[in-house]
Write a protein that holds these residues in place. Structure first.
Motif, PDB file in Angstrom:
ATOM      1  N   TYR A  80       0.828  -1.191   0.000  1.00  0.00           N
ATOM      2  CA  TYR A  80       0.000   0.000   0.000  1.00  0.00           C
ATOM      3  C   TYR A  80       0.867   1.246   0.000  1.00  0.00           C
ATOM      4  O   TYR A  80       2.011   1.234   0.439  1.00  0.00           O
ATOM      5  N   LEU A  81       0.292   2.321  -0.484  1.00  0.00           N
ATOM      6  CA  LEU A  81       0.925   3.621  -0.400  1.00  0.00           C
ATOM      7  C   LEU A  81      -0.107   4.622   0.079  1.00  0.00           C
ATOM      8  O   LEU A  81      -1.065   4.929  -0.636  1.00  0.00           O
ATOM      9  N   LEU A  82       0.087   5.117   1.292  1.00  0.00           N
ATOM     10  CA  LEU A  82      -0.787   6.137   1.842  1.00  0.00           C
ATOM     11  C   LEU A  82      -0.177   7.498   1.549  1.00  0.00           C
ATOM     12  O   LEU A  82       0.959   7.769   1.935  1.00  0.00           O
ATOM     13  N   MET A  83      -0.918   8.336   0.875  1.00  0.00           N
ATOM     14  CA  MET A  83      -0.454   9.654   0.482  1.00  0.00           C
ATOM     15  C   MET A  83      -1.259  10.702   1.234  1.00  0.00           C
ATOM     16  O   MET A  83      -2.483  10.775   1.086  1.00  0.00           O
ATOM     17  N   ASN A  84      -0.571  11.494   2.028  1.00  0.00           N
ATOM     18  CA  ASN A  84      -1.207  12.539   2.814  1.00  0.00           C
ATOM     19  C   ASN A  84      -0.824  13.923   2.310  1.00  0.00           C
ATOM     20  O   ASN A  84       0.212  14.100   1.661  1.00  0.00           O
ATOM     21  N   ASN A  85      -1.667  14.896   2.638  1.00  0.00           N
ATOM     22  CA  ASN A  85      -1.412  16.284   2.259  1.00  0.00           C
ATOM     23  C   ASN A  85      -1.028  16.396   0.788  1.00  0.00           C
ATOM     24  O   ASN A  85      -0.008  16.993   0.427  1.00  0.00           O
ATOM     25  N   LEU A  86      -1.857  15.852  -0.043  1.00  0.00           N
ATOM     26  CA  LEU A  86      -1.558  15.812  -1.472  1.00  0.00           C
ATOM     27  C   LEU A  86      -1.502  17.206  -2.082  1.00  0.00           C
ATOM     28  O   LEU A  86      -2.256  18.107  -1.699  1.00  0.00           O
ATOM     29  N   LYS A  87      -0.605  17.350  -3.042  1.00  0.00           N
ATOM     30  CA  LYS A  87      -0.388  18.606  -3.734  1.00  0.00           C
ATOM     31  C   LYS A  87      -0.575  18.399  -5.230  1.00  0.00           C
ATOM     32  O   LYS A  87      -0.510  17.275  -5.722  1.00  0.00           O
TER      33      LYS A  87
END
Length: 122
Positions: A80-87
């Protein structure tokens, strides 16, 4: 048959989060480095993160380590890849890839998924 299948991509507002999944089959998960790559239009392909199948150690691109988290469930052959605060600059096609070996030394990835589109809008 060796197969990697990504899921979880989509469109998300800037500042939001998204989790990508990679389902692996047809090979021994524990013997491989499982990595996430991304490629945006006009830019070079970039390795985002990597996880060792046998010990779960994780590695990140220096520019992304504060926002992205890679994880795995070996018994399920899932990463999995959790991506936070996406830009907006995170907008790209994200690929799951596997190569025999350890992440720090891995340069060749033998297996690739077809990719999943991530679009970040503001």
């Amino acid at each position: 048959e060796v197969q990697l299948v990504e899921s979880g991509g989509g469109s998300v507002q800037a500042g939001g989060s998204l989790r990508l999944s990679c389902a692996a089959s047809g090979f021994t998960f524990n013997d491989y480095a499982i990595a996430w790559f991304r490629q945006a239009p006009g830019k070079e392909r970039e390795r985002v993160s990597c996880i060792n199948g046998y010990d779960g150690r994780t590695y990140y691109s220096d520019s992304l380590k504060d926002r992205f988290t890679i994880s795995s469930e070996n018994a399920k052959n899932m990463a999995y890849l959790l991506m936070n605060n996406l830009k907006s600059e995170d907008t790209a096609v994200y690929y799951c890839a596997a190569g025999y070996g350890d992440c720090p030394f891995q340069t060749k990835y033998d297996y690739w998924g077809r990719g999943t589109q991530v679009t970040v809008f503001s």
